[in-house]
Scaffold this motif. Structure first.
Motif, PDB file in Angstrom:
ATOM      1  N   LEU A 103      -0.444  14.217   8.753  1.00 52.83           N
ATOM      2  CA  LEU A 103      -1.097  14.309   7.542  1.00 52.83           C
ATOM      3  C   LEU A 103      -0.746  13.248   7.384  1.00 52.83           C
ATOM      4  N   SER A 104      -0.264  11.075   7.991  1.00 58.91           N
ATOM      5  CA  SER A 104      -0.689  10.281   7.558  1.00 58.91           C
ATOM      6  C   SER A 104      -1.506   9.425   7.750  1.00 58.91           C
ATOM      7  N   ARG A 107      -1.869   5.051  10.020  1.00 60.77           N
ATOM      8  CA  ARG A 107      -0.744   4.033   9.674  1.00 60.77           C
ATOM      9  C   ARG A 107       0.135   5.211  10.436  1.00 60.77           C
ATOM     10  N   SER A 108       0.215   6.014  11.141  1.00 62.53           N
ATOM     11  CA  SER A 108       1.652   6.404  11.922  1.00 62.53           C
ATOM     12  C   SER A 108       1.311   6.303  13.109  1.00 62.53           C
TER      13      SER A 108
ATOM     14  N   ARG B 101       6.000   3.106   7.340  1.00 61.12           N
ATOM     15  CA  ARG B 101       4.414   2.749   8.115  1.00 61.12           C
ATOM     16  C   ARG B 101       4.251   4.170   8.856  1.00 61.12           C
ATOM     17  N   GLY B 102       4.832   5.492   8.707  1.00 64.04           N
ATOM     18  CA  GLY B 102       4.574   7.084   8.599  1.00 64.04           C
ATOM     19  C   GLY B 102       4.524   7.633   9.799  1.00 64.04           C
ATOM     20  N   THR B 103       5.417   6.654  10.497  1.00 71.01           N
ATOM     21  CA  THR B 103       6.043   7.421  12.343  1.00 71.01           C
ATOM     22  C   THR B 103       7.301   8.379  11.825  1.00 71.01           C
TER      23      THR B 103
END
Ligand SMILES: Nc1ncnc2c1ncn2[C@@H]1O[C@H](COP(=O)(O)OP(=O)(O)O)[C@@H](O)[C@H]1O
Ligand SMILES: [Mg+2]
Lengths: 337, 279
Positions: A103-104, A107-108, B101-103
């Protein structure tokens, strides 16, 4: 194999509230002034097993919101969802265990961990059996062409490599269904091509892929079927070829015509052998966009039309019909502002 | 393979990941050695300056604190202060970073239990905590020439270990709450300040007004600090402080449940609004 759809949604709606309501306003029980708006406004989808299905639409169309509802990250305001036959509202953990979601994207990832360490962590989160973990990681690393960089910190990866690692992570549970939100956004052309090749491999392995994009070429080249989505609604849904046929032309011809007098005569003549989709006059130049069955027939006819009306064609450009033209025809707006 | 087993392995993987990440930011680590020694040392010297080693003054302190050994009293208090600091900062920023960060979202699309992202970061705080306690112990020994009996030191260490669940739960509750508000720093200052005032970190709890002493009774650090001091300074044993230990462990359970409840509430609200808190 059952023929149950990989994804099925019925009248899916997500309403967001815009603006914020402060604690102060809550305490004083002030009237809620937040604006409610429908980011997803009644979407019906059926994604068949084994296909690459694309959601194509401009920024803000509601693509990400739809994907997040499928991936259990958002709860729909109304409507129903089945992912691999499972209701993500009632049994979210089962959906998560069978779904590969990117999804992201880049970045993730954990930047201070190596690619392999990132995958080790997520393999455990995906409940990959310990005996299989090592082999599974090697497999997704090799498929992502990251095997030789697996022990470098992710912070030293290029954007394309990070994106491939994020996709590799989504494949850890060996999911029958993969959802990808704008997988090639921010990638250079070569990295985008690589990623699209990876998506085709996923299909070849028998997986279903649901992806979003705002690149019409991507939807056209990659997807078996495309839903064009605008303002939270599906405005058209079919194979890319069928969608392009809806504007009833095989080719698009752009003409620049020099003229002094009135343009209606030449437009009239052109209209006998094509559909004049758009024409614009500025000083001594008339720009025409014509949809036609065959440019090979239309272009000579256009020169005849010009000669007989005393005008001159300065420039001819023949382009194939794209999904951009379809979007333009359906919404009156360009896909990319 | 049972779900519980799978989640347990997910948690162990989270712990490994935390320790790995921590190892790779070594500069943060060094800072954690100097301040924990410098700050209490200055307070001890200040205390000695006030009393001038006057027996009457020391007796007055002993009356309230239970011992005239200012150095041990202050160092134990500060060890707790630093433990809390490291924990609140560490757990709060770790979860917040994952959110930004989206983690965290990437973790939320996996089938692993939400206890993993909630309690995982705390593991990273264990090593710095051990470093803090060790450096305090060495400072007492070499700068102030204090040699508590080895038996007492071991028992104090046991109290610290038994206090870990409670502090762990405080860290998790704090981290979950921080997600709601977004900013870590001001909340750390506020909460840490509260603990310093209420838990007898730099002065005896007996100095507080009565209502604040009641408040101190529900904060686990109050008991942990007091028990360590009793063991090191007054020759009490673990058996003598067993009641306190039971209270601390119970508070750990209550705080832990509260942390889970806050985190679940936040996740549900994020699934409705699309936002984890405000930012
Ligand atoms: N959590 C949210 N709260 C309020 N509005 C949101 C939220 N998430 C997205 N939106 C809005 O919903 C609309 C659709 O967003 P999105 O699904 O991200 O579109 P896309 O992915 O097609 O670009 C946009 O107008 C966006 O601003
Ligand atoms: Mg989007």
């Amino acid at each position: 194999m059952t023929a149950a759809p990989a994804v099925e949604t019925k009248d899916l709606v997500k309403v967001f509230e815009r603006g914020r309501r402060t604690i102060w306003q809550r305490l004083r029980r002030e009237h809620d002034k937040r604006e409610r708006f429908r980011a997803v406004d009644g979407i019906d989808l059926v994604v068949e097993p084994g296909e690459i299905f694309g959601l194509l639409g401009p920024n803000g169309a509601g693509k990400t919101t739809t994907m997040k509802m499928l991936a259990t990250l958002l709860i729909p305001t109304s409507g129903t969802i089945r992912v691999l036959g499972i209701d993500p509202l009632m049994r979210p953990r089962e959906v998560r265990a069978r779904l590969g979601a990117m999804l992201s994207g880049e970045r993730s990832l954990y930047m201070k961990l190596t690619g392999r360490e990132n995958l080790e962590y997520f393999a455990a989160l995906y409940h990959v059996p310990p005996g299989e973990t090592k082999a599974r990681i090697e497999k997704v690393l090799a498929a992502a062409k990251l095997a030789d960089r697996a022990d470098d910190y992710v912070e030293r990866y290029s954007t394309g490599m990070r994106q491939r690692l994020a996709l590799a992570r989504a494949l850890l549970p060996d999911p029958p269904l993969v959802v990808l939100d704008e997988p090639t956004v921010g990638l250079d052309p070569q990295a985008s091509r690589d990623l699209r090749d990876r998506v085709r491999e996923l299909k070849a392995q028998g997986r279903t892929v649901l992806l979003t994009t705002h690149y019409m070429e991507e939807a056209d080249q990659l997807c078996d079927r495309v839903a064009i989505i605008d303002h939270g609604r599906i405005v058209a849904l079919d194979t890319p070829a069928a969608l392009k046929r809806t504007i009833r032309a095989e080719e698009v011809v752009h003409l620049e015509i020099g003229l002094d007098g009135d343009e209606s005569a030449v437009i009239d003549r052109l209209g006998r052998s094509a559909t004049v989709a758009r024409s614009e006059r500025s000083n001594g130049t008339l720009t025409v966009t014509a949809h036609c069955a065959s440019a090979r027939d239309f272009v000579p006819a256009a020169f005849d039309a010009a000669r007989s009306t005393g005008t001159t064609i300065h420039h001819v450009e023949v382009v194939p019909v794209t999904l951009e033209d379809v979007f333009l025809a359906l919404t009156g707006r360009a896909l990319r502002e | 393979m049972s779900l519980l087993g799978a989640d347990l392995r997910a948690f162990i993987a989270a712990a490994r990941k935390e320790v790995r990440q921590q190892r790779r930011y070594p500069t943060l680590f060094l800072g954690q050695i100097f301040w924990p020694v410098l700050l209490p040392a200055s307070w001890v010297l200040m205390g000695r300056a006030y009393s001038g080693n006057d027996p009457q003054a020391l007796a007055a302190f002993a009356d309230r604190a239970g011992s005239s050994n200012i150095a041990v009293f202050v160092f134990v208090g500060y060890a707790m202060y630093n433990w809390l600091s490291v924990l609140l900062w560490g757990a709060g920023t770790a979860l917040r970073q994952e959110q930004l960060r989206g983690t965290l979202e990437a973790v939320f699309v996996t089938p692993a239990t939400r206890l993993v992202p909630l309690f995982g970061p705390g593991v990273g705080m264990l090593l710095p905590m051990a470093v803090i306690f060790a450096s305090n112990f060495l400072a007492l020994r070499f700068f102030f020439g204090i040699f508590p009996p080895i038996g007492a030191v071991i028992q104090a260490a046991v109290i610290v270990v038994l206090g870990i669940p409670a502090l762990y739960a405080i860290g998790a509750l704090f981290a979950a709450s921080v997600l709601r508000f977004g900013e870590v720093a001001p909340v750390v200052q506020l909460i840490r300040g509260m603990f310093v005032l209420a838990c007898g970190i730099t002065f005896p709890v007996a100095m507080l007004p009565l209502w604040a002493q009641v408040w101190a009774k529900i904060l686990p650090p109050t008991y942990i600090v007091d028990d360590i001091r009793r063991i090191l300074l007054r020759g009490d044993t673990i058996a003598d402080v067993a009641g306190d230990v039971a209270i601390v462990l119970s508070l750990a359970v209550v705080t832990g449940i509260l942390a889970v409840a806050v985190f679940r509430y936040l996740e549900m609200s994020a699934r409705r609004t699309g936002m984890l808190g405000q930012f």
